[in-house]
Scaffold this active site. Structure first.
Site, PDB file in Angstrom:
ATOM      1  N   CYS A  70      -1.838   1.749   2.299  1.00 57.03           N
ATOM      2  CA  CYS A  70      -1.245   0.702   1.471  1.00 57.03           C
ATOM      3  C   CYS A  70      -2.304  -0.374   1.238  1.00 57.03           C
ATOM      4  O   CYS A  70      -3.474  -0.175   1.547  1.00 57.03           O
ATOM      5  CB  CYS A  70       0.018   0.124   2.115  1.00 57.03           C
ATOM      6  N   THR A  71      -1.917  -1.497   0.706  1.00 57.28           N
ATOM      7  CA  THR A  71      -2.885  -2.542   0.387  1.00 57.28           C
ATOM      8  C   THR A  71      -3.535  -3.132   1.629  1.00 57.28           C
ATOM      9  O   THR A  71      -4.746  -3.324   1.669  1.00 57.28           O
ATOM     10  CB  THR A  71      -2.215  -3.656  -0.448  1.00 57.28           C
TER      11      THR A  71
END
Length: 109
Positions: A70-71
């Site tokens: 994810c980020t």
């Protein structure tokens, strides 16, 4: 996704380790939302937003190491725990998108 998925620390790899694992056949599972994926993503990653992962994880290969991504690494930690609980060999990639870029990982737009 239950809170308990975030309370335990899943097996974690660095972005540099993830790059080598992908080279060796691991699959990146990007659990970010659609708008994040559409902005930029890892080539050949599977996009499966965290919100649908519990229902759709059965679509993932059972014989491949899965690298949750994810980020920033927080959502993917929960995703990695969920995948492990569902019988997958899965790890969380720490550092998220910034770590991937810093390690020299390719990105698609």
């Amino acid at each position: 996704m239950r809170v308990r998925h975030y309370l335990r620390r899943p097996p974690t790899v660095s972005a540099t380790e993830a790059l080598q694992l992908v080279h060796d056949g691991a699959l990146v599972v990007d659990v970010r939302r659609d708008f994040e994926w559409n902005r930029v993503h890892i080539p050949d990653a599977v996009h499966m937003p965290l919100e649908v992962l519990p229902e759709r994880c059965i679509e993932l290969p059972e014989d491949t190491l899965l690298i949750a991504f994810c980020t920033g690494g927080i959502r993917s930690a929960g995703a990695a725990n969920l995948l492990v609980e569902n019988g997958f060999d899965a790890v969380n990639m720490s550092g998220g998108l910034i770590g991937w870029r810093a390690a020299g990982g390719e990105l698609s737009e």
